[in-house]
Design a protein around this motif. Structure first.
Motif, short mmCIF file in Angstrom:
data_model
loop_
_atom_site.label_atom_id
_atom_site.label_comp_id
_atom_site.label_asym_id
_atom_site.label_seq_id
_atom_site.Cartn_x
_atom_site.Cartn_y
_atom_site.Cartn_z
N THR A 109 4.14 -42.61 -30.28
CA THR A 109 3.55 -41.70 -31.28
C THR A 109 3.29 -40.37 -30.60
O THR A 109 2.87 -40.32 -29.44
CB THR A 109 2.24 -42.26 -31.86
OG1 THR A 109 1.36 -42.64 -30.80
CG2 THR A 109 2.49 -43.48 -32.74
N LEU B 159 -0.27 -33.37 -28.45
CA LEU B 159 0.51 -33.99 -27.35
C LEU B 159 1.78 -33.19 -27.08
O LEU B 159 2.17 -33.00 -25.91
CB LEU B 159 0.85 -35.44 -27.71
CG LEU B 159 -0.36 -36.39 -27.83
CD1 LEU B 159 0.07 -37.75 -28.39
CD2 LEU B 159 -1.03 -36.58 -26.47
N LYS C 220 5.02 -38.46 -39.37
CA LYS C 220 3.56 -38.55 -39.39
C LYS C 220 3.02 -37.56 -40.41
O LYS C 220 3.30 -36.36 -40.36
CB LYS C 220 3.01 -38.21 -38.00
CG LYS C 220 2.03 -39.23 -37.47
CD LYS C 220 1.61 -38.87 -36.06
CE LYS C 220 0.60 -39.87 -35.53
NZ LYS C 220 0.08 -39.47 -34.22
N PHE D 114 -8.11 -43.91 -36.56
CA PHE D 114 -8.46 -43.26 -35.28
C PHE D 114 -9.76 -43.85 -34.76
O PHE D 114 -10.85 -43.31 -34.99
CB PHE D 114 -8.62 -41.75 -35.51
CG PHE D 114 -7.36 -40.96 -35.41
CD1 PHE D 114 -6.14 -41.50 -35.79
CD2 PHE D 114 -7.38 -39.64 -34.94
CE1 PHE D 114 -4.97 -40.75 -35.70
CE2 PHE D 114 -6.22 -38.89 -34.84
CZ PHE D 114 -5.01 -39.44 -35.22
N ARG E 257 -12.16 -41.76 -32.03
CA ARG E 257 -12.93 -40.64 -32.58
C ARG E 257 -14.10 -41.15 -33.41
O ARG E 257 -15.14 -40.52 -33.47
CB ARG E 257 -12.02 -39.72 -33.41
CG ARG E 257 -11.00 -39.00 -32.55
CD ARG E 257 -10.30 -37.89 -33.28
NE ARG E 257 -9.12 -37.48 -32.54
CZ ARG E 257 -8.33 -36.47 -32.88
NH1 ARG E 257 -8.60 -35.74 -33.96
NH2 ARG E 257 -7.28 -36.16 -32.15
N SER F 240 -5.99 -43.41 -31.36
CA SER F 240 -7.14 -42.77 -30.71
C SER F 240 -7.85 -43.79 -29.82
O SER F 240 -9.05 -44.01 -29.92
CB SER F 240 -8.09 -42.19 -31.78
OG SER F 240 -9.19 -41.54 -31.20
N THR G 214 -1.33 -47.92 -30.23
CA THR G 214 -0.66 -46.82 -29.51
C THR G 214 -1.58 -46.35 -28.39
O THR G 214 -2.74 -46.01 -28.61
CB THR G 214 -0.21 -45.69 -30.46
OG1 THR G 214 0.57 -44.77 -29.70
CG2 THR G 214 -1.36 -44.97 -31.17
O1 G3P Z 1 -2.41 -41.15 -32.21
C1 G3P Z 1 -3.52 -40.35 -32.48
C2 G3P Z 1 -4.21 -40.07 -31.22
O2 G3P Z 1 -3.34 -39.37 -30.40
C3 G3P Z 1 -5.49 -39.32 -31.29
O3 G3P Z 1 -6.12 -39.61 -30.09
O4 G3P Z 1 -7.58 -39.24 -28.19
O5 G3P Z 1 -6.94 -37.32 -29.64
O6 G3P Z 1 -8.51 -39.06 -30.47
P1 G3P Z 1 -7.36 -38.75 -29.58
#
Ligand code: G3P
Length: 215
Positions: free
Chosen positions: A26, A31, A83, A129, A132, A164, A183
């Motif tokens: 993902t 990213l 996405k 998520f 978060r 997340s 993921t």
């Molecule tokens: O796949 C969603 C993820 O990348 C979000 O992760 O660590 O930014 O909350 P984060």
């Protein structure tokens, strides 16, 4: 449980894929922004390495724009999954993409009502998520549990991607709950291999083998 990597870093993906434990990847705009090169080229290269579902996110906020972006991204490689953010326009786009046969991953999901609506619109995957939510003082894994129960109650075939992720414990909990996919940031993936007793045990075996070797 399928394991996806939550990164756009080619080296990390190559290394993890070689271990045979990675089913997909993902990405998101954050990213992608950490890597160099064109978005489309990064996505193509990831697809060629993993040969499994690779999520690429749209940045339009209206349904028509999302669908146009989705068509272009889907043309990059057969492994691309689009996405789509969990907003009303996004749900409209999920429905249109389902009709076009383009697989989707509904992202930024923070409630089971959102997960229900995404599934009704025909999302292939939904991404709660959890980290978060934990950060905000909620129990993120409750959302995974509720979503899985709702999908089971009504026979939705949308798969839940636990996203997340912050720690190996999230992976254990996701697997116990029966999530379809998790993921993982690369750092968490690496930590899942480690246990101090494994290292200690191996060191002891190798030391004892030294005593046997000269016989
Ligand atoms: O796949 C969603 C993820 O990348 C979000 O992760 O660590 O930014 O909350 P984060």
């Amino acid at each position: 449980m399928k394991i996806f990597l939550d990164t756009a870093n080619i080296e990390q993906i190559r290394e993890a894929a070689a271990l045979g434990c990675v089913d997909g990847v993902t990405t998101n705009p954050t990213l992608i922004s950490r890597e160099s090169g064109k978005f489309e080229d990064i996505i193509r290269e990831i697809c060629e390495i993993v040969q499994g579902p690779v999520s690429a996110e749209v940045v339009s906020t209206d349904a028509a724009g999302m669908v146009e972006e989705a068509k272009k991204l889907a043309a990059i490689h057969e492994c691309v999954v689009i996405k789509i953010p969990m907003i009303k326009e996004g749900v409209n786009a999920l429905r249109q993409l389902k009709e076009l046969g383009i697989p989707t991953n509904c992202t930024l999901v923070f409630s089971s009502n959102q997960a229900l609506l995404a599934a009704k619109a025909g999302a292939t995957y939904v991404s709660p998520f959890i980290g978060r939510l934990d950060d905000a003082g909620h129990v993120g894994m409750d959302l995974v549990r509720e979503t899985l129960a709702i999908y089971e109650n009504y026979g939705f075939d949308t798969e839940v991607i636990v996203a997340s992720v912050r720690s190996p414990l999230h992976a254990v909990e996701a697997a116990v709950e029966g999530a379809h996919v998790i993921t993982l940031p690369y750092g968490v993936f690496e930590k899942m291999f480690k246990h101090p007793f494994t290292d200690k045990g191996l060191a002891a075996f190798l030391a004892d083998w030294e005593k046997v070797k000269g016989r």
